[in-house]
Design a protein around this motif. Structure first.
Motif, mmCIF file in Angstrom:
data_model
loop_
_atom_site.group_PDB
_atom_site.id
_atom_site.type_symbol
_atom_site.label_atom_id
_atom_site.label_comp_id
_atom_site.label_asym_id
_atom_site.label_seq_id
_atom_site.Cartn_x
_atom_site.Cartn_y
_atom_site.Cartn_z
ATOM 1 N N ASP A 159 118.699 -17.645 63.537
ATOM 2 C CA ASP A 159 119.630 -18.345 62.640
ATOM 3 C C ASP A 159 121.015 -17.721 62.797
ATOM 4 N N SER A 160 121.945 -18.490 63.323
ATOM 5 C CA SER A 160 123.279 -17.940 63.585
ATOM 6 C C SER A 160 124.101 -17.776 62.314
ATOM 7 N N ASN A 161 123.746 -18.521 61.272
ATOM 8 C CA ASN A 161 124.495 -18.411 60.011
ATOM 9 C C ASN A 161 124.012 -17.250 59.155
ATOM 10 N N LEU A 214 119.073 -12.956 58.775
ATOM 11 C CA LEU A 214 117.863 -12.582 58.029
ATOM 12 C C LEU A 214 116.892 -13.749 57.904
ATOM 13 N N LYS A 215 117.397 -14.968 58.101
ATOM 14 C CA LYS A 215 116.544 -16.157 58.020
ATOM 15 C C LYS A 215 115.957 -16.531 59.379
ATOM 16 N N SER A 216 116.309 -15.768 60.419
ATOM 17 C CA SER A 216 115.683 -15.983 61.725
ATOM 18 C C SER A 216 114.190 -15.729 61.581
ATOM 19 N N GLY A 217 113.392 -16.393 62.427
ATOM 20 C CA GLY A 217 111.974 -16.162 62.242
ATOM 21 C C GLY A 217 111.090 -16.815 63.285
ATOM 22 N N LEU A 218 109.801 -16.559 63.141
ATOM 23 C CA LEU A 218 108.761 -17.149 63.968
ATOM 24 C C LEU A 218 108.198 -18.360 63.236
ATOM 25 N N ILE A 219 108.049 -19.457 63.964
ATOM 26 C CA ILE A 219 107.580 -20.694 63.342
ATOM 27 C C ILE A 219 106.058 -20.668 63.330
ATOM 28 N N LEU A 220 105.485 -20.304 62.188
ATOM 29 C CA LEU A 220 104.028 -20.308 62.043
ATOM 30 C C LEU A 220 103.570 -21.692 61.587
ATOM 31 N N TYR A 221 102.305 -21.801 61.305
ATOM 32 C CA TYR A 221 101.776 -23.152 61.051
ATOM 33 C C TYR A 221 102.389 -23.802 59.815
ATOM 34 N N ASP A 222 102.516 -23.026 58.723
ATOM 35 C CA ASP A 222 102.948 -23.625 57.453
ATOM 36 C C ASP A 222 104.316 -23.141 56.982
ATOM 37 N N ILE A 282 108.021 -20.350 58.035
ATOM 38 C CA ILE A 282 108.732 -19.444 58.940
ATOM 39 C C ILE A 282 108.516 -18.007 58.473
ATOM 40 N N PHE A 283 108.041 -17.187 59.386
ATOM 41 C CA PHE A 283 107.887 -15.753 59.126
ATOM 42 C C PHE A 283 109.234 -15.132 59.447
ATOM 43 N N GLN A 284 110.047 -14.922 58.399
ATOM 44 C CA GLN A 284 111.455 -14.593 58.586
ATOM 45 C C GLN A 284 111.681 -13.106 58.806
ATOM 46 N N LEU A 285 112.825 -12.809 59.421
ATOM 47 C CA LEU A 285 113.181 -11.426 59.697
ATOM 48 C C LEU A 285 113.227 -10.600 58.415
ATOM 49 N N GLU A 286 113.757 -11.163 57.327
ATOM 50 C CA GLU A 286 113.834 -10.392 56.083
ATOM 51 C C GLU A 286 112.445 -10.025 55.575
ATOM 52 N N ASN A 287 111.412 -10.876 55.878
ATOM 53 C CA ASN A 287 110.035 -10.540 55.496
ATOM 54 C C ASN A 287 109.469 -9.462 56.407
ATOM 55 N N ILE A 288 109.810 -9.535 57.680
ATOM 56 C CA ILE A 288 109.335 -8.530 58.641
ATOM 57 C C ILE A 288 109.869 -7.150 58.268
ATOM 58 N N ASP A 301 122.649 -10.990 66.461
ATOM 59 C CA ASP A 301 123.687 -11.738 65.746
ATOM 60 C C ASP A 301 125.053 -11.295 66.240
ATOM 61 N N SER A 302 125.923 -12.272 66.515
ATOM 62 C CA SER A 302 127.228 -11.960 67.107
ATOM 63 C C SER A 302 128.140 -11.219 66.142
ATOM 64 N N LYS A 303 127.899 -11.363 64.830
ATOM 65 C CA LYS A 303 128.780 -10.694 63.851
ATOM 66 C C LYS A 303 128.264 -9.299 63.502
ATOM 67 N N LEU A 304 126.988 -9.048 63.787
ATOM 68 C CA LEU A 304 126.387 -7.745 63.480
ATOM 69 C C LEU A 304 125.774 -7.176 64.760
ATOM 70 N N MET A 305 126.643 -6.973 65.745
ATOM 71 C CA MET A 305 126.157 -6.632 67.084
ATOM 72 C C MET A 305 125.395 -5.314 67.128
ATOM 73 N N ASN A 306 125.758 -4.379 66.248
ATOM 74 C CA ASN A 306 125.133 -3.050 66.290
ATOM 75 C C ASN A 306 123.900 -2.928 65.408
ATOM 76 N N GLU A 307 123.506 -4.007 64.769
ATOM 77 C CA GLU A 307 122.440 -3.918 63.761
ATOM 78 C C GLU A 307 121.064 -4.379 64.240
ATOM 79 N N ALA A 308 120.950 -4.763 65.533
ATOM 80 C CA ALA A 308 119.653 -5.235 66.062
ATOM 81 C C ALA A 308 119.035 -6.272 65.136
ATOM 82 N N MET A 309 119.881 -7.264 64.766
ATOM 83 C CA MET A 309 119.420 -8.275 63.809
ATOM 84 C C MET A 309 118.656 -9.382 64.527
ATOM 85 N N HIS A 310 117.538 -8.972 65.125
ATOM 86 C CA HIS A 310 116.654 -9.940 65.790
ATOM 87 C C HIS A 310 115.213 -9.580 65.463
#
Length: 1263
Positions: free
Chosen positions: A1133-1135, A1138-1146, A1148-1154, A1176-1185
């Motif tokens: 999620d570029s915006n 923390l809302k980036s995630g893996l698309i599970l069956y029901d 999104i398993f989001q980064l903030e949950n991980i 994330d391009s705005k938080l390059m040093n934070e390994a936000m993936h």
């Protein structure tokens, strides 16, 4: 009444017809005196009372001294004189009443049926003298004789109820004097007893209800129970209802009911109650004869009601009415009357209110005169003496605020202390005394700045609040004042705990204040101020919005014409200005100026707050000048600053601020016009600001810094080395004595100082960087949500500052320090997460109690990431954790606990192969190569890399990402993508070629020169280097196995993690998602991929496929698995990363949950999904993936993807990776071999001719 007139006529005839010397003459004079007394009591004509006294004295003179009726004559004369004292206030009358009362008692035998009455009458006289002179002995005597009266009165005696009433009054008086609650309870008990035995048709029932209402009113004042206030109103209204029109007491009933309505109004704030006080007050005065002795007190009561309505609505007519009736009350009160002091005091209050409204100094002087008269007219032993001192203190405080004369404030303090010293322990007014004294000390602190005064204000403010029962009407106001003291101490000393205390107490004040209450506006304003302070400290935009919301609410609650309206406007202006500074929307700045100018227009000349208004306006104009460059705004800023300084008296605490703002305006004009006169003025006023600021003041760092900047300007203009020297010393002193400063101020000063690194000594600049880096934990406040901390990283541009610090350290040949700086700027929020999860075994062993507390608080703080639990104050928890950390640091061996690690530790990251740090700042690009824990780090300047070049190639990479992300989205949704893949490959080739030439090949050359030709190596890039696929730049024949790490610490911890016998795998595959998630394309190769993984792991593999792979079930399985394989769609999620995630069956398993997971047994995660290592391009040093998130959760290693991967490549790569991990079947699978497996898999794809964009996305992270 007709019967009474007839009785007087007959008694007059009897006296007239009785010859001199007749034995019955004395009795007939006596009877006539009683009749006149009865008519006086009914009508209030003082002539009747004088006549009663004359006939009573004649009866006394004519009655033989041994006559049995003499006691009765004396008793009645005592009554007549007591009544006259009530009207005249002449103490000689009450002395005479007491003399006759004592004679009457002496002449009455113990067995006489009138003995109880004699005691009762004597009690009344003692009580009257006590009320006039305040002698405690009289009060005790009154109580003693009332107790005897009740004890000597038989049950069922018709006077027993009235004696219970009188006894209740005595106990109430004692309570009001000494404050013992048991006396008040006794008053209520006896008052209720009187009611219980009074027949419902008894003519005195109304007066008994009235007395009971007074006792309930007192208990409400003491305890604050609203039920007591309702009971007071209930009995007061019953008394009024039972009193017929024309009854002599009906006016008194109306007057008394006013008191209870007023108490409820002041408690609840209902205008209905306020109007009721005026309605009944007017009725009371209208129904009172003009010569009635109580008319003055009723005028006084009415004056108080009009005063309340003025304070609520702000109508000047009400204030004039209050003054009118107060003056009438005083005019009707004879000299020497016991209430004359109270009349003066009331008038003082009304004149004080008018001063507050119009600002006319003459009114304040009049108020002071009346308050002084009230004090002078109050006997030394009078119970109200302490109250008179307190009220006089208030007016001296007001005059101090107006004229700025410190002597007035000292007098106020003196009178406050006198009031406190005269108030006995447990007295109900003791909290009032403490509160007033706290206000005086607070005012003195704000003027002089002595922390001792502020500590005294807090001490007495806390005493006032802690000794006040819940529900007491003044408790909201006192909590509000206490919050102001805490806020002031926070602003002075910088302790964030005080800020939370301020918010706590003002929140209590607001919560306890009902809607419509006149005090709600000022409490909302204070709440806004505290939220504003916390915003400035922690940067949470929610606090900023709360400050703005409460400022608006405060203004909306303030009526036109209200004396505080100007203050509401300026406070709202400050909130708008803060939001402008945060967001940069000019609309907010215009709103700040609009409300600031309105505030100024509403503030009269000579008003004590006028300087503040000009000062704030100067700030707003300065901001607009910096936005627009308008010379008019610059001049307006300067003029308002000049006026603010001119209006601020010598010795005032705000004088330093005024000088500082003026200096800033002059410096702005110097920068615009280059006139040295302006720079000299800036230096002069800046120097004054520094001189006027205490060394330990939080703002001292800013004032010294700005003075340093002015000297720097002067040096750059004139070249005088002395000016440069002064600037350097000021910067150094500012940073070295910054213990109370805001963390963002320390960063601001460090940026200003280090920006001029070319002209200042290198060691000093290095120290400035070190100091600034130490405040990062405070800037990224653990009490704030994770999104706020990310926002702070962006807002303060932490990555740029750190990169400049690293560059400077390298240029200064401090390579080890450069590595330390570099590490402090990486994955800061991930490190915070890890610290909160760690149980710190060493701490548990040596400091078990501290360790337990620290761990408990840390666990609770894990919820601060999303602040989902609104019942938890994470700011308070963060403060507690900070204090515990400071306590831990005091113990030997733990001095550096959780402090940034030193190079000797960080170098251990290279235990299994070299680590290459890449740093890019606007000045230059550098690599630092750590060959091993013992080898000296190597600094490799990366020549030929400029800002524009890096930006150009980064843009190419981003375009490729976007291209292949678009490709991925098209494929996900089942559509063919027609983009030009070949052209994108050409772009990528140009990128990898550039990377090889300018970064990778120079690094490999250093490695080979150092004897390292093959094996593992780890890239640790920062800033814009995180965009680049460094691993793809090496030629296919390269034998270096390349991995990435987000931080050195992460690799060290992964290496330190002990082996685990648990080798269970959870393999998750989602070929088809639920329809509710949208149209995600079917992944045809997922089953093949899962089969391959299961083949390797065998029975230790657990599968979750499609509908089994819900978010809940996957999270549960992860907790018990050390190996994890996920084959599904991924999304960055570029915006909101923390809302980036893996698309599970029901879902999104989001980064903030991980990031919330804590997986101590986790080893390796394979993310066979798109965009799992993109960042994330705005938080390059934070390994936000996602891959970085799994490493933070506890995995030692991970494979992820930079962008989309073809579905069919998933099984191919996974098979090679797992085959390599399980190559040695005699031993447990080794997570360290995953990187080699990926290296082999990618080489295989390259040999097979796979396009560049299909193998570049695969990367390895971690061990």
């Amino acid at each position: 009444m007709e019967n009474l007139e007839a009785a007087i006529r007959h008694d007059v005839s009897a006296v007239t017809l009785t010859p001199e010397g007749h034995p019955a003459l004395a009795g007939r004079h006596h009877n006539l005196s009683v009749s006149y007394s009865d008519r006086y009591r009914r009508v209030g004509d003082l002539t009747d009372l004088e006549t009663a006294i004359n006939h009573g004295k004649t009866a006394w003179a004519l009655t033989p001294k041994d006559h049995p009726h003499l006691a009765g004559v004396c008793a009645d004369l005592a009554l007549f004189y007591r009544d006259r004292y009530s009207g005249s206030g002449n103490l000689s009358d009450i002395e005479t009443a007491l003399q006759y009362g004592l004679v009457a008692l002496d002449l009455t035998s113990e067995s006489n049926q009138n003995i109880a009455g004699r005691h009762q009458s004597l009690a009344a006289s003692y009580n009257a003298r006590y009320r006039g002179a305040g002698d405690l002995k009289d009060m005790e005597a009154a109580l003693k004789h009332s107790l005897l009266a009740v004890a000597l009165t038989p049950d069922n005696h018709p006077e027993l109820p009235s004696r219970y009433v009188d006894l209740a009054i005595r106990y109430r008086n004692k309570y009001r004097r000494a404050g013992h609650l048991e006396d008040l309870e006794a008053a209520l008990k006896h008052g209720l007893s009187a009611i219980d035995i009074t027949p419902k048709d008894h003519p005195e029932l109304a007066s008994r209800y009235q007395d009971l209402a007074a006792s309930y009113g007192d208990r409400h004042k003491r305890i604050g129970d609203l039920q007591d206030l309702e009971a007071a109103l209930k009995y007061g209204l019953l008394a009024l209802d039972l009193t017929l029109e024309g009854h002599p007491e009906v006016a008194g009933r109306h007057s008394d009911i006013v008191i209870h309505y007023r108490a409820r109004y002041r408690r609840i704030g209902s205008l209905v109650d306020l109007e009721a006080t005026i309605k009944h007050g007017l009725l009371a005065t209208d129904l009172t004869p003009k010569d009635h002795p109580e008319l003055a007190s009723r005028y006084q009561n009415l004056a108080a009601s009009y005063g309340d309505r003025h304070q609520r609505i702000g109508d000047l007519q009400d204030l004039e009415a209050a003054l009118k009736y107060g003056l009438l009350a005083l005019d009707l009160t004879p000299e020497g009357h016991p209430e004359v002091a109270a009349r003066h005091q009331s008038l003082a209050a009304s004149y004080g209110d008018r001063y507050g409204k119009a600002g006319d100094l003459a009114d304040l002087e009049t108020a002071l005169q009346y308050a002084q008269s009230a004090l002078d007219l109050t006997p030394v032993s009078h119970p109200e003496l302490s109250g008179r001192y307190l009220d006089l203190a208030v007016f001296y405080r007001e005059r101090y605020k107006r004229a700025g004369n410190l002597e007035d404030l000292e007098v106020a303090l003196k009178h406050d202390l006198s009031a406190l010293n005269l108030t006995p322990e447990n007295h109900p007014d003791l909290p009032h005394r403490h509160q007033s004294l706290s206000v005086s000390y607070s005012d003195k602190f704000q003027r002089v700045g002595d922390l001792g005064d502020l500590e005294a204000a807090l001490k007495y403010g806390l005493l006032a609040v802690s000794n006040t029962s819940p529900g007491y009407p003044m408790l909201p106001e006192w909590n509000h004042d206490l919050s102001v003291y805490y806020r002031d101490r926070y602003r002075r000393a910088g302790d964030i705990e005080d800020l939370e205390a301020a918010l706590k107490h003002v929140s209590i004040a607001v919560e306890l204040t009902p809607e419509g209450h006149p005090g709600l506006a000022i409490r909302h304003q204070s709440l806004a101020a505290s939220y504003g302070d916390r915003y400035r400290r922690n940067g949470d935009q929610k606090d900023l919005e709360a400050a703005l919301q409460y400022s608006l609410s405060s203004l909306n609650l303030t009526t036109d014409g209200h004396p505080k309206l100007a203050d509401r406007h300026i406070n709202l202006a400050v909130s708008y200005n803060e939001r402008y500074r945060r967001i940069g929307n000019p609309v907010d700045l215009e709103a700040a100026l609009k409300h600031g100018l309105l505030s100024l227009s509403l503030t009269p000349e000579g008003h004590p707050n006028l300087a503040n208004k000009h000062s704030d306006l100067s700030i707003f104009y300065s901001h607009r000048y910096r936005q627009t460059g308008s010379s008019e705004d610059l001049e307006a800023a300067l003029n308002n600053s000049l006026l603010a300084l001119k209006l601020t008296p010598e010795g005032h605490f705000d004088l330093a601020d005024r000088n500082q703002h003026l200096a800033s305006s002059y410096r702005d004009r110097y920068k615009k016009n280059g006139n040295m006169v302006d720079l000299e003025a800036a230096l002069q006023f800046n120097h004054s600001a520094v001189i006027l600021t205490p060394e330990d003041h939080p703002q001292m760092i800013i004032r010294k810094s700005q003075l340093a900047q002015a000297f720097t300007d002067k040096y750059q203009s004139l070249g005088n080395a002395e000016d440069l020297n002064k600037a350097n010393n000021l910067y150094k002193h500012a940073l070295l004595s910054s213990s109370t400063a805001l963390p963002q101020d320390i960063l601001y000063v460090s940026i200003a100082y280090t920006k001029e690194y070319k002209i200042f000594p290198a060691e000093d600049i290095l120290e400035a960087y070190s100091i600034a880096l130490k405040v990062f934990p405070s800037l990224l406040w653990l009490g704030s949500p994770l999104s706020n901390r990310h926002d702070a990283l962006i807002r303060y541009d932490i990555s740029t500052f750190v990169s400049q610090a690293v560059t400077f350290a390298l240029q200064s040949s401090h390579i080890a320090i450069a590595v330390e700086y570099f590490e402090q700027g990486l994955s800061t929020t991930h490190k915070q997460k890890l610290q909160l999860k760690d149980n710190f075994a060493n701490l548990q062993v040596h400091l078990p109690i501290l360790s337990q507390r620290f761990h408990q608080v840390s666990v609770q703080l894990q919820g601060s990431s999303d602040a989902s639990d609104s019942t938890v104050n994470y700011h308070v928890l963060a403060i507690e954790r900070m204090k515990l950390l400071a306590e831990i640091h005091q113990h030997p061996g733990f001095e550096t606990f959780l402090l940034p690690p030193q190079y000797t530790y960080l170098s251990s990251a290279a235990a299994n192969g070299p680590v290459i740090i890449l740093n890019f700042s606007p000045d230059q690009a550098n690599a630092v190569i750590i060959l091993s824990p013992t080898a000296h780090p190597i600094h490799l300047p990366l020549a030929g890399i400029s800002r524009s070049t890096v930006a150009s190639y980064a843009e190419k990479v981003k375009n490729s990402w976007n291209h292949f992300s678009t490709y991925s989205r098209e494929i996900r949704h089942g559509r063919k993508y027609k983009g030009a893949e070949s052209s994108s490959d050409e772009i990528l080739k140009s990128v990898t070629s550039w990377l090889w030439q300018f970064i990778v090949e120079p690094v490999f050359s250093v490695l080979e020169t150092s004897g390292i030709h093959t094996g593992r190596l780890w890239w640790c890039p920062s800033g814009m280097f995180t965009y680049f696929p460094l691993h793809a730049a090496a030629p296919m024949e390269s034998t270096f196995i390349q991995s990435y790490i987000p931080t050195l610490e992460s690799l060290i911890q992964a290496n330190l993690k002990g082996p685990s016998s648990d080798n269970t795998l959870t393999a998750v595959g989602i070929a088809t998602t639920a329809a509710s998630l949208g149209n995600w394309a079917t992944l045809s190769y997922v089953q093949q991929e899962l089969d391959g993984v299961n083949l390797v792991f065998g029975q230790k593999a657990q599968q979750l496929k499609d509908s089994q792979a819900t978010v809940k079930s996957v999270v549960e399985k992860i907790q018990s698995s050390s190996w994890l394989h996920l084959a599904c769609h991924g999304h960055q999620d570029s915006n909101n990363p923390l809302k980036s995630g893996l698309i599970l069956y029901d879902g999104i398993f989001q980064l903030e949950n991980i990031l919330e997971l804590s997986l101590p047994n986790a080893k390796f995660v394979y993310l066979s999904a798109c965009e799992t290592a993109m960042g994330d391009s705005k938080l390059m040093n934070e390994a936000m993936h996602l891959a970085g998130g799994f490493l933070t959760a506890g995995f030692q290693g991970a494979i992820g993807t930079l962008w989309s991967i073809p579905d069919e490549y998933g099984p191919k790569v996974a098979k090679v990776v797992y085959d390599n991990i399980f190559e040695d079947t005699t031993n447990a699978p080794d997570v360290r071999k995953a990187a080699e497996g990926l290296h082999l898999a990618v080489q295989k794809l390259r040999r097979e001719g796979a396009p560049l964009h299909k193998w570049i996305p695969f990367i390895h992270l971690g061990i």
